[in-house]
Design a protein around this motif. Sequence first.
Motif, PDB file in Angstrom:
ATOM      1  N   VAL A 262      12.530  44.800 -12.212  1.00  0.00           N
ATOM      2  CA  VAL A 262      12.287  44.743 -10.768  1.00  0.00           C
ATOM      3  C   VAL A 262      12.035  43.296 -10.333  1.00  0.00           C
ATOM      4  O   VAL A 262      12.539  42.836  -9.300  1.00  0.00           O
ATOM      5  CB  VAL A 262      11.077  45.647 -10.400  1.00  0.00           C
ATOM      6  N   GLY A 263      11.270  42.552 -11.150  1.00  0.00           N
ATOM      7  CA  GLY A 263      10.959  41.156 -10.829  1.00  0.00           C
ATOM      8  C   GLY A 263      12.216  40.306 -10.740  1.00  0.00           C
ATOM      9  O   GLY A 263      12.409  39.551  -9.782  1.00  0.00           O
ATOM     10  N   PHE A 264      13.106  40.431 -11.722  1.00  0.00           N
ATOM     11  CA  PHE A 264      14.341  39.632 -11.699  1.00  0.00           C
ATOM     12  C   PHE A 264      15.235  40.046 -10.531  1.00  0.00           C
ATOM     13  O   PHE A 264      15.856  39.197  -9.903  1.00  0.00           O
ATOM     14  CB  PHE A 264      15.093  39.758 -13.029  1.00  0.00           C
ATOM     15  N   LEU A 265      15.271  41.340 -10.241  1.00  0.00           N
ATOM     16  CA  LEU A 265      16.076  41.774  -9.090  1.00  0.00           C
ATOM     17  C   LEU A 265      15.492  41.193  -7.797  1.00  0.00           C
ATOM     18  O   LEU A 265      16.225  40.772  -6.907  1.00  0.00           O
ATOM     19  CB  LEU A 265      16.123  43.305  -9.023  1.00  0.00           C
ATOM     20  N   GLY A 266      14.156  41.156  -7.746  1.00  0.00           N
ATOM     21  CA  GLY A 266      13.493  40.572  -6.576  1.00  0.00           C
ATOM     22  C   GLY A 266      13.810  39.102  -6.425  1.00  0.00           C
ATOM     23  O   GLY A 266      13.793  38.552  -5.326  1.00  0.00           O
ATOM     24  N   GLU A 267      14.096  38.430  -7.530  1.00  0.00           N
ATOM     25  CA  GLU A 267      14.453  37.009  -7.497  1.00  0.00           C
ATOM     26  C   GLU A 267      15.940  36.841  -7.217  1.00  0.00           C
ATOM     27  O   GLU A 267      16.460  35.737  -7.290  1.00  0.00           O
ATOM     28  CB  GLU A 267      14.163  36.384  -8.868  1.00  0.00           C
ATOM     29  N   ASP A 268      16.610  37.931  -6.976  1.00  0.00           N
ATOM     30  CA  ASP A 268      18.054  37.934  -6.757  1.00  0.00           C
ATOM     31  C   ASP A 268      18.788  37.395  -7.994  1.00  0.00           C
ATOM     32  O   ASP A 268      19.698  36.575  -7.897  1.00  0.00           O
ATOM     33  CB  ASP A 268      18.410  37.095  -5.525  1.00  0.00           C
ATOM     34  N   ALA A 269      18.308  37.835  -9.162  1.00  0.00           N
ATOM     35  CA  ALA A 269      18.945  37.431 -10.411  1.00  0.00           C
ATOM     36  C   ALA A 269      19.334  38.689 -11.192  1.00  0.00           C
ATOM     37  O   ALA A 269      18.715  39.016 -12.218  1.00  0.00           O
ATOM     38  CB  ALA A 269      17.981  36.556 -11.215  1.00  0.00           C
ATOM     39  N   PRO A 270      20.390  39.421 -10.723  1.00  0.00           N
ATOM     40  CA  PRO A 270      20.744  40.687 -11.375  1.00  0.00           C
ATOM     41  C   PRO A 270      21.173  40.493 -12.824  1.00  0.00           C
ATOM     42  O   PRO A 270      20.895  41.348 -13.668  1.00  0.00           O
ATOM     43  CB  PRO A 270      21.903  41.226 -10.522  1.00  0.00           C
ATOM     44  N   GLN A 271      21.828  39.354 -13.101  1.00  0.00           N
ATOM     45  CA  GLN A 271      22.269  39.117 -14.485  1.00  0.00           C
ATOM     46  C   GLN A 271      21.052  38.949 -15.407  1.00  0.00           C
ATOM     47  O   GLN A 271      21.024  39.470 -16.523  1.00  0.00           O
ATOM     48  CB  GLN A 271      23.145  37.867 -14.535  1.00  0.00           C
ATOM     49  N   ALA A 272      20.036  38.257 -14.903  1.00  0.00           N
ATOM     50  CA  ALA A 272      18.816  38.087 -15.701  1.00  0.00           C
ATOM     51  C   ALA A 272      18.145  39.445 -15.903  1.00  0.00           C
ATOM     52  O   ALA A 272      17.641  39.747 -16.994  1.00  0.00           O
ATOM     53  CB  ALA A 272      17.865  37.123 -15.001  1.00  0.00           C
ATOM     54  N   ALA A 273      18.173  40.275 -14.847  1.00  0.00           N
ATOM     55  CA  ALA A 273      17.572  41.606 -14.957  1.00  0.00           C
ATOM     56  C   ALA A 273      18.286  42.402 -16.050  1.00  0.00           C
ATOM     57  O   ALA A 273      17.652  43.078 -16.870  1.00  0.00           O
ATOM     58  CB  ALA A 273      17.667  42.336 -13.615  1.00  0.00           C
ATOM     59  N   LEU A 274      19.615  42.278 -16.083  1.00  0.00           N
ATOM     60  CA  LEU A 274      20.407  43.014 -17.067  1.00  0.00           C
ATOM     61  C   LEU A 274      20.116  42.510 -18.491  1.00  0.00           C
ATOM     62  O   LEU A 274      19.819  43.298 -19.405  1.00  0.00           O
ATOM     63  CB  LEU A 274      21.897  42.847 -16.738  1.00  0.00           C
ATOM     64  N   VAL A 275      20.170  41.175 -18.643  1.00  0.00           N
ATOM     65  CA  VAL A 275      19.988  40.596 -19.986  1.00  0.00           C
ATOM     66  C   VAL A 275      18.575  40.851 -20.504  1.00  0.00           C
ATOM     67  O   VAL A 275      18.370  41.388 -21.599  1.00  0.00           O
ATOM     68  CB  VAL A 275      20.295  39.077 -19.960  1.00  0.00           C
TER      69      VAL A 275
ATOM     70  N   GLY B  88      16.370  42.921 -19.331  1.00  0.00           N
ATOM     71  CA  GLY B  88      16.112  44.367 -19.376  1.00  0.00           C
ATOM     72  C   GLY B  88      16.685  44.968 -20.650  1.00  0.00           C
ATOM     73  O   GLY B  88      16.058  45.825 -21.288  1.00  0.00           O
ATOM     74  N   THR B  89      17.887  44.523 -21.047  1.00  0.00           N
ATOM     75  CA  THR B  89      18.511  45.067 -22.254  1.00  0.00           C
ATOM     76  C   THR B  89      17.707  44.676 -23.499  1.00  0.00           C
ATOM     77  O   THR B  89      17.419  45.517 -24.360  1.00  0.00           O
ATOM     78  CB  THR B  89      19.961  44.527 -22.386  1.00  0.00           C
ATOM     79  N   ILE B  90      17.340  43.390 -23.570  1.00  0.00           N
ATOM     80  CA  ILE B  90      16.605  42.916 -24.761  1.00  0.00           C
ATOM     81  C   ILE B  90      15.266  43.648 -24.898  1.00  0.00           C
ATOM     82  O   ILE B  90      14.952  44.226 -25.940  1.00  0.00           O
ATOM     83  CB  ILE B  90      16.398  41.383 -24.703  1.00  0.00           C
ATOM     84  N   THR B  91      14.482  43.608 -23.810  1.00  0.00           N
ATOM     85  CA  THR B  91      13.144  44.213 -23.909  1.00  0.00           C
ATOM     86  C   THR B  91      13.235  45.747 -23.895  1.00  0.00           C
ATOM     87  O   THR B  91      12.448  46.429 -24.555  1.00  0.00           O
ATOM     88  CB  THR B  91      12.241  43.731 -22.756  1.00  0.00           C
ATOM     89  N   GLY B  92      14.242  46.252 -23.153  1.00  0.00           N
ATOM     90  CA  GLY B  92      14.411  47.707 -23.066  1.00  0.00           C
ATOM     91  C   GLY B  92      14.774  48.315 -24.406  1.00  0.00           C
ATOM     92  O   GLY B  92      14.359  49.433 -24.728  1.00  0.00           O
TER      93      GLY B  92
END
Lengths: 563, 88
Positions: free
Chosen positions: B52-65, B67-71
Motif C-alpha cells: 500500500v505504501g509503495f502504491l501511495g508513492e505512485d511506485a507500482p513496480q516497487a510495490a510489485l517487486v 511485495g513479491t520478495i516479502t510476500g
Amino acid sequence: MSVKPNLNRRDFLKLGGLAAVALPTITKVGTVGEELLLESPEAYGGFVVRTLADDDPAIKVDEDIYERFDSTNVIFSRIMWDEEYIEKVNSTEKVFNVGDSGYTHIDAALSDAAVFCGTYDGTNSPMTGSHAGLLGLNPSAMSKPGISFDGRWDHSRFSPEEVAAVVKKAALFLGASLVGIAPMNERWIYSHYYDAIGGGGQVPIEFTEVEEVELPEGQLSPQDAGELIKTEMEKMDGDQIKAMIIDVLENTDPAQMPAGAPPVGMVKMLPASQFKENLSMFTSMPTPVLSIFADKLGFDFEIANVDPGESARPRYLEDGTLAIPETMKTVIVLAFEMDYDSIEAAPTVLGDAGTMDGYSKMAITAGSLAQFIRGLGYNAIPCGNNTGISVPQAIEAGLGEGGRNGILITPKYGPRVRLAKVITDLPMAYDKPIRFGVEEFCEVCKKCATHCPTQAISYGPKTMEPTTISTNPGVLKWSVNAEDCYLGWTANASGCGMCIRVCPFNKPEGWLHEATRIMIGAQSGALDQILVKLDDASGYGTKDPKFKFWESDNFIHIKDISL
Amino acid sequence: MLIHLLIGALATAGLVLLIEYARKNQLRVKWWHWLLTVAGILYTVFVLELIVGFLGEDAPQAALVMGTITGFVAVVWGVLLRRFVFTR
Ligand code: SF4
Ligand code: SF4
C-alpha cells in the motif's frame, strides 16, 4: 521609543527552550572515539550520521595545486563570453516537441513563475556574480513601524551554541529546509565574480582588512552625528519630531533622500508617537540628510565625508571589487527541498520548475536571513550560487556529503536540494561535517552516470584532476563535465536534473525507506550492490514519464476536467 | 486511512477464524504455536502495508517487486503453519 537589549539569562533560556523545541531534535546514539553518532528524523531522515573528528578533513585538498576558483569559468559565465562554447550551445539540437508531456503551456508558465523571485529586480540568484535585488549587499527596505534597537545585539551572556540556535530557528522560520553553520574557509570563495549585469566582466573578490579611520579635527563621523541628533530629538515630543521630518521632506531635493524614504503624504498620516519610537533611524542616515537635520537643530559640527565603520562592511569598491571584510568569519548554509513530483518529471520544463522554485526560495530566505542579522546590528552577505562554491561549504556545515553527481547529498532529501549561503560576522558555534555512507554507496551505485543523457558523470574513482576549465583542480571529488552537462540542458531547453531524479538517496519521506537508510549506513559494499539492484528493479527514477505532478493530491485534481 | 483500517480488520478476522478453526477441530495448539501465528499475521500486515505504501508513492513496480520478495516469505510462513500447526 528605542529599547535597550535587556533580556536576562533566564529569559533567554526560556527562548533557548523554545528554540530547542522548534529546532529538529538531534539525539546522540553513540560515540566512536571523538566522533558522535547522531540521529534525528527531522534533520537526518532515517539515517544515523557520524560527525567527523576535528583532525579529519571533510574534503581533501592538495594545497600545492588548489587556488581559489574564478567564477568567470563557471559554465553560466562561459555562456556569456566563451565564443567557442557558445557556438556549441547554439548548434545543439532540441530533443523535445513543444506540447510534449512536461513541455505544455502550463508547465512552461509554472517554471517561469517558479523562478520569479529568484530573478526579480536583478536578484539573479541562479547565475551571476553580483549581489543585487533580494541578495543585495545593502538592500533598501522601508523599516517596519514598531520598536527598534540601537547598536548590536548584546549576546555576551549567551553561549555560541545559543546564538547558533537562534540563527537556525530564524533560518528555518524564514523558509530553509535545512541549515548548517561552518567557519569561513576562504578557499571556497571565488577569486573573481563575473559581472554580467554591469558588463564589467571578470572582477575580483577580496578579503579586506578592517581598519580604524582617524577623522580630521572638528569633524564627526555620520554615526556620531546621528547619535547626537537622536539624543537631541529624544528631548522633543512626537508632534515636534513629525513636524520637523515633514518640513525636511518637503524642502529637500528627493535625490538627496535615502532609498526607501517615505513619501511626505504617508508621513503625515502616521501617528506622531511612531516617530519618537524610531529615532534610531538617524544612526544610519546618509550624510546630506543628517546635515539638514543638524542645521535645523542648531548644531554647527561638520560631518566627515568618510565612514569609519565602512571597512567592516561588505561592499563594492570603486573598481567593482567585492570586498569581504576579514571579520566575516562565519558561513550559514541553507538547503531548500525541491518538490519531489516536479523532479520526477526531469528532464523537462516541468522538472525544471522544481529547480527554479528552489532558486526563488534561496533568494527570499537568504535575503531575509541577512536582513535578520543586519537587524541584530551585524553584517551579512546573502548569496545564491554566487560569491562562493556552495557544495563544499555545505559539506563543512554538516549538511551532507558530496556525491558522484557532483552535488550535495543530504540525509533527509538526498540530492533534491538547492543551496544558499549567508556570510556574516555574527559569532556563533559551528556544526561538524557528517558522514552517512554516501561515498561508499556512490562507489557501487553509478545510477546517475548511467542515466545522464550527456554522459557527463564519471564512472571512475574520485580524482583531483579537472574535467574542463569549469572545474577547480586540487580537490578530491567526482567532478562532472559541466560543458557536456550544460549542452544537455540546452537540448532540453531547461535544466536537466536526471542525476537528482534517479539517485537512490532521492526518496519521498516515510517509513518505507527507513530500512534502506539503515542498510546504507552499514557501509557494506555487498549490501549496497543489492540495494542498487533493488532500486533499479523497483523502477525508481525511471518510471513512466506520464508525470503525476498535476494529478498529485496536493493540488486540484485537474486530470478530472481533462487537460 | 481506510485501507489501514481494512488491513487491521482483515488481520483480526484472520486470527479470530484461526482460533475458531482450532477450537472446532479440537487442535492441540501450543502457546509458542500461537506466538508464531501472531508473528506471521503481523508480518503479513507489514507486507500489505509495504505494498500500500509503495502504491501511495505512485511506485507500482516497487510495490510489485518488494511485495513479491516479502510476500514470498509470508506465503512460506503460512504454508508451514498450515502443515505443522493447523492440521487435523
Ligand atoms: S544535470 Fe543531467 S546532464 Fe547534467 S550531469 Fe546531471 S544528469 Fe547529466
Ligand atoms: S545516483 Fe548513485 S552514484 Fe549517483 S550520486 Fe546518487 S548514490 Fe551516488
